[in-house]
Design a protein around this motif. Structure first.
Motif, PDB file in Angstrom:
ATOM      1  N   LEU A   1     -25.496   7.130 -24.655  1.00 17.75           N
ATOM      2  CA  LEU A   1     -24.728   8.373 -24.772  1.00 17.75           C
ATOM      3  C   LEU A   1     -23.329   8.158 -24.207  1.00 17.75           C
ATOM      4  CD1 LEU A   1     -27.311  11.100 -23.686  1.00 17.75           C
ATOM      5  CD2 LEU A   1     -26.277  10.830 -25.950  1.00 17.75           C
ATOM      6  N   PRO A   2     -22.287   8.518 -24.976  1.00 12.13           N
ATOM      7  CA  PRO A   2     -20.923   8.347 -24.459  1.00 12.13           C
ATOM      8  C   PRO A   2     -20.650   9.314 -23.312  1.00 12.13           C
ATOM      9  CG  PRO A   2     -20.894   9.412 -26.618  1.00 12.13           C
ATOM     10  CD  PRO A   2     -22.314   9.050 -26.337  1.00 12.13           C
ATOM     11  N   LYS A   3     -19.726   8.926 -22.442  1.00 11.91           N
ATOM     12  CA  LYS A   3     -19.306   9.812 -21.359  1.00 11.91           C
ATOM     13  C   LYS A   3     -18.590  11.015 -21.957  1.00 11.91           C
ATOM     14  CE  LYS A   3     -20.472   7.552 -17.602  1.00 11.91           C
ATOM     15  NZ  LYS A   3     -21.463   8.105 -16.687  1.00 11.91           N
ATOM     16  N   VAL A   4     -18.845  12.194 -21.393  1.00  8.44           N
ATOM     17  CA  VAL A   4     -18.192  13.411 -21.868  1.00  8.44           C
ATOM     18  C   VAL A   4     -17.584  14.157 -20.689  1.00  8.44           C
ATOM     19  CG1 VAL A   4     -19.712  13.673 -23.876  1.00  8.44           C
ATOM     20  CG2 VAL A   4     -20.313  14.790 -21.739  1.00  8.44           C
ATOM     21  N   HIS A   5     -16.556  14.901 -20.984  1.00  6.15           N
ATOM     22  CA  HIS A   5     -15.934  15.790 -19.996  1.00  6.15           C
ATOM     23  C   HIS A   5     -16.417  17.202 -20.292  1.00  6.15           C
ATOM     24  CE1 HIS A   5     -13.012  17.594 -17.328  1.00  6.15           C
ATOM     25  NE2 HIS A   5     -12.768  18.458 -18.302  1.00  6.15           N
TER      26      HIS A   5
ATOM     27  N   ALA B   1     -23.889  16.581 -23.691  1.00  3.84           N
ATOM     28  CA  ALA B   1     -23.742  16.477 -22.232  1.00  3.84           C
ATOM     29  C   ALA B   1     -25.139  16.690 -21.669  1.00  3.84           C
ATOM     30  CB  ALA B   1     -22.768  17.511 -21.703  1.00  3.84           C
ATOM     31  N   LEU B   2     -25.745  15.615 -21.168  1.00  2.28           N
ATOM     32  CA  LEU B   2     -27.163  15.635 -20.802  1.00  2.28           C
ATOM     33  C   LEU B   2     -27.367  15.889 -19.315  1.00  2.28           C
ATOM     34  CD1 LEU B   2     -30.134  15.123 -21.682  1.00  2.28           C
ATOM     35  CD2 LEU B   2     -29.753  12.711 -21.150  1.00  2.28           C
ATOM     36  N   PHE B   3     -28.240  16.828 -19.025  1.00  2.00           N
ATOM     37  CA  PHE B   3     -28.759  17.055 -17.682  1.00  2.00           C
ATOM     38  C   PHE B   3     -27.635  17.328 -16.681  1.00  2.00           C
ATOM     39  CE2 PHE B   3     -32.286  15.789 -14.598  1.00  2.00           C
ATOM     40  CZ  PHE B   3     -33.143  16.763 -15.053  1.00  2.00           C
ATOM     41  N   VAL B   4     -26.829  18.342 -16.972  1.00  2.00           N
ATOM     42  CA  VAL B   4     -25.688  18.707 -16.125  1.00  2.00           C
ATOM     43  C   VAL B   4     -26.193  19.487 -14.910  1.00  2.00           C
ATOM     44  CG1 VAL B   4     -23.478  19.920 -16.023  1.00  2.00           C
ATOM     45  CG2 VAL B   4     -24.201  18.802 -18.159  1.00  2.00           C
ATOM     46  N   ARG B   5     -25.915  18.952 -13.730  1.00  2.00           N
ATOM     47  CA  ARG B   5     -26.319  19.597 -12.479  1.00  2.00           C
ATOM     48  C   ARG B   5     -25.125  20.335 -11.882  1.00  2.00           C
ATOM     49  NH1 ARG B   5     -26.051  18.674  -6.747  1.00  2.00           N
ATOM     50  NH2 ARG B   5     -27.810  19.703  -5.738  1.00  2.00           N
ATOM     51  N   LEU B   6     -25.348  21.574 -11.494  1.00  2.00           N
ATOM     52  CA  LEU B   6     -24.305  22.377 -10.865  1.00  2.00           C
ATOM     53  C   LEU B   6     -24.602  22.544  -9.387  1.00  2.00           C
ATOM     54  CD1 LEU B   6     -25.254  24.096 -13.749  1.00  2.00           C
ATOM     55  CD2 LEU B   6     -22.981  24.931 -13.256  1.00  2.00           C
ATOM     56  N   LYS B   7     -23.528  22.630  -8.596  1.00  2.00           N
ATOM     57  CA  LYS B   7     -23.700  23.002  -7.198  1.00  2.00           C
ATOM     58  C   LYS B   7     -22.488  23.804  -6.745  1.00  2.00           C
ATOM     59  CE  LYS B   7     -22.092  18.658  -5.095  1.00  2.00           C
ATOM     60  NZ  LYS B   7     -22.434  17.596  -4.137  1.00  2.00           N
TER      61      LYS B   7
ATOM     62  N   VAL C   1     -34.180  19.596 -34.467  1.00  2.00           N
ATOM     63  CA  VAL C   1     -34.396  18.223 -34.016  1.00  2.00           C
ATOM     64  C   VAL C   1     -33.115  17.455 -34.295  1.00  2.00           C
ATOM     65  CG1 VAL C   1     -35.728  16.112 -34.356  1.00  2.00           C
ATOM     66  CG2 VAL C   1     -36.886  18.344 -34.410  1.00  2.00           C
ATOM     67  N   LEU C   2     -32.581  16.811 -33.247  1.00  2.00           N
ATOM     68  CA  LEU C   2     -31.312  16.102 -33.344  1.00  2.00           C
ATOM     69  C   LEU C   2     -31.487  14.646 -32.952  1.00  2.00           C
ATOM     70  CD1 LEU C   2     -29.139  18.752 -31.458  1.00  2.00           C
ATOM     71  CD2 LEU C   2     -29.404  18.535 -33.927  1.00  2.00           C
ATOM     72  N   ASN C   3     -30.832  13.758 -33.674  1.00  2.00           N
ATOM     73  CA  ASN C   3     -30.802  12.359 -33.298  1.00  2.00           C
ATOM     74  C   ASN C   3     -29.861  12.155 -32.125  1.00  2.00           C
ATOM     75  OD1 ASN C   3     -32.673  10.966 -34.804  1.00  2.00           O
ATOM     76  ND2 ASN C   3     -31.272  10.433 -36.448  1.00  2.00           N
ATOM     77  N   LEU C   4     -29.845  10.953 -31.582  1.00  5.62           N
ATOM     78  CA  LEU C   4     -28.988  10.628 -30.449  1.00  5.62           C
ATOM     79  C   LEU C   4     -27.518  10.879 -30.769  1.00  5.62           C
ATOM     80  CD1 LEU C   4     -29.442   9.365 -27.560  1.00  5.62           C
ATOM     81  CD2 LEU C   4     -28.653   7.220 -28.562  1.00  5.62           C
ATOM     82  N   ASP C   5     -27.120  10.661 -32.035  1.00 10.87           N
ATOM     83  CA  ASP C   5     -25.725  10.886 -32.450  1.00 10.87           C
ATOM     84  C   ASP C   5     -25.448  12.342 -32.801  1.00 10.87           C
ATOM     85  OD1 ASP C   5     -26.950  11.237 -34.910  1.00 10.87           O
ATOM     86  OD2 ASP C   5     -25.915   9.571 -35.894  1.00 10.87           O
ATOM     87  N   MET C   6     -26.401  13.234 -32.545  1.00 15.24           N
ATOM     88  CA  MET C   6     -26.324  14.675 -32.769  1.00 15.24           C
ATOM     89  C   MET C   6     -26.453  15.074 -34.234  1.00 15.24           C
ATOM     90  SD  MET C   6     -26.152  16.279 -29.797  1.00 15.24           S
ATOM     91  CE  MET C   6     -27.524  15.162 -29.472  1.00 15.24           C
ATOM     92  N   SER C   7     -26.815  14.148 -35.100  1.00 16.89           N
ATOM     93  CA  SER C   7     -27.075  14.527 -36.489  1.00 16.89           C
ATOM     94  C   SER C   7     -28.395  15.295 -36.538  1.00 16.89           C
ATOM     95  CB  SER C   7     -27.121  13.295 -37.402  1.00 16.89           C
ATOM     96  OG  SER C   7     -28.134  12.398 -36.984  1.00 16.89           O
ATOM     97  N   GLU C   8     -28.393  16.371 -37.302  1.00 13.36           N
ATOM     98  CA  GLU C   8     -29.573  17.234 -37.378  1.00 13.36           C
ATOM     99  C   GLU C   8     -30.571  16.657 -38.367  1.00 13.36           C
ATOM    100  OE1 GLU C   8     -29.465  21.775 -37.099  1.00 13.36           O
ATOM    101  OE2 GLU C   8     -29.748  21.417 -39.248  1.00 13.36           O
ATOM    102  N   LYS C   9     -31.809  16.481 -37.912  1.00 18.60           N
ATOM    103  CA  LYS C   9     -32.870  15.929 -38.758  1.00 18.60           C
ATOM    104  C   LYS C   9     -33.856  17.001 -39.223  1.00 18.60           C
ATOM    105  CE  LYS C   9     -32.999  12.203 -39.599  1.00 18.60           C
ATOM    106  NZ  LYS C   9     -32.331  11.521 -40.707  1.00 18.60           N
ATOM    107  N   TYR C  10     -33.852  18.145 -38.561  1.00 13.78           N
ATOM    108  CA  TYR C  10     -34.783  19.212 -38.918  1.00 13.78           C
ATOM    109  C   TYR C  10     -34.275  20.503 -38.293  1.00 13.78           C
ATOM    110  CZ  TYR C  10     -39.084  22.024 -38.867  1.00 13.78           C
ATOM    111  OH  TYR C  10     -40.010  23.035 -39.033  1.00 13.78           O
TER     112      TYR C  10
END
Length: 200
Positions: free
Chosen positions: A108-112, A140-146, A18-27
């Protein structure tokens, strides 16, 4: 856990994080499990977790005895539960009186995301192999490929993706394939384009 395989799978390892929005692990928890063919079983129950961000994430991974990833699921969850209006329920719908809150996803910050691909053709079928890597410290959330007919070309359809709309944890690398008919590519060279919730 659901196994839709037609044979038993022994010595699997389920990892739940389980991860928070900042990616810190809570469990985090690992569980050894054997999965009978075509079966379901309850493997673990998440405890109450303090200090969760309003939107948080559940990452489930299943590896075989050799450590190969054989299954994964990624969920975004809210500390505010949805409330169903059971009194107004009918045989075909149950309205929602209050919704879960996912507005924190906008933070969520923009990521490359790094993308590498190569393709091969076997008679009537072409396969494009894609490697995605998230070098950032954010999700990187919900990355769609085509797959397209050349850079910025039309999307090749129909296509059978091994996986799509994937989410990549910080530093995570994933490999996926796309299969399609060679004739749908024509004379163009296949290219891969991605987009996503917070992908630049």
């Amino acid at each position: 856990m659901v196994s839709s395989q037609y044979q038993d799978a022994k010595s699997l390892k389920l990892t739940a994080r389980v991860l928070n929005l900042d990616m810190s692990e809570k469990y985090a928890k690992e569980v050894a499990v054997d999965a009978a063919a075509d079966s379901t079983q309850k493997v673990l129950t998440l405890p109450e977790i303090d200090g969760l961000s309003p939107t948080y994430f559940l990452v489930l991974r299943v590896e075989d005895a050799a450590g190969k990833l054989v299954g994964s699921n990624f969920y975004w969850l809210s500390t505010k539960a949805e409330t169903l209006d059971w009194e107004k329920s009918t045989w075909y719908t149950t309205p929602t009186s209050s919704y879960a809150d996912y507005t924190a996803l906008a933070q969520l910050p923009k990521v490359h995301v790094n993308v590498a691909s190569w393709s091969d053709t076997k008679r009537e079928e072409a396969v494009t192999h894609v490697t995605l890597q998230n070098p950032s410290k954010s999700l990187a959330l919900f990355v769609r490929l085509k797959v397209t007919k050349g850079k910025h070309g039309d999307e090749i359809l129909p296509v059978l993706w091994e996986d799509n709309y994937v989410s990549l944890l910080p530093g995570e690398k994933r490999q996926v394939t796309a299969a399609y008919r060679t004739r749908d590519l024509g004379t163009a060279k296949p290219a891969v384009e991605i987009s996503g919730w917070n992908v630049d």
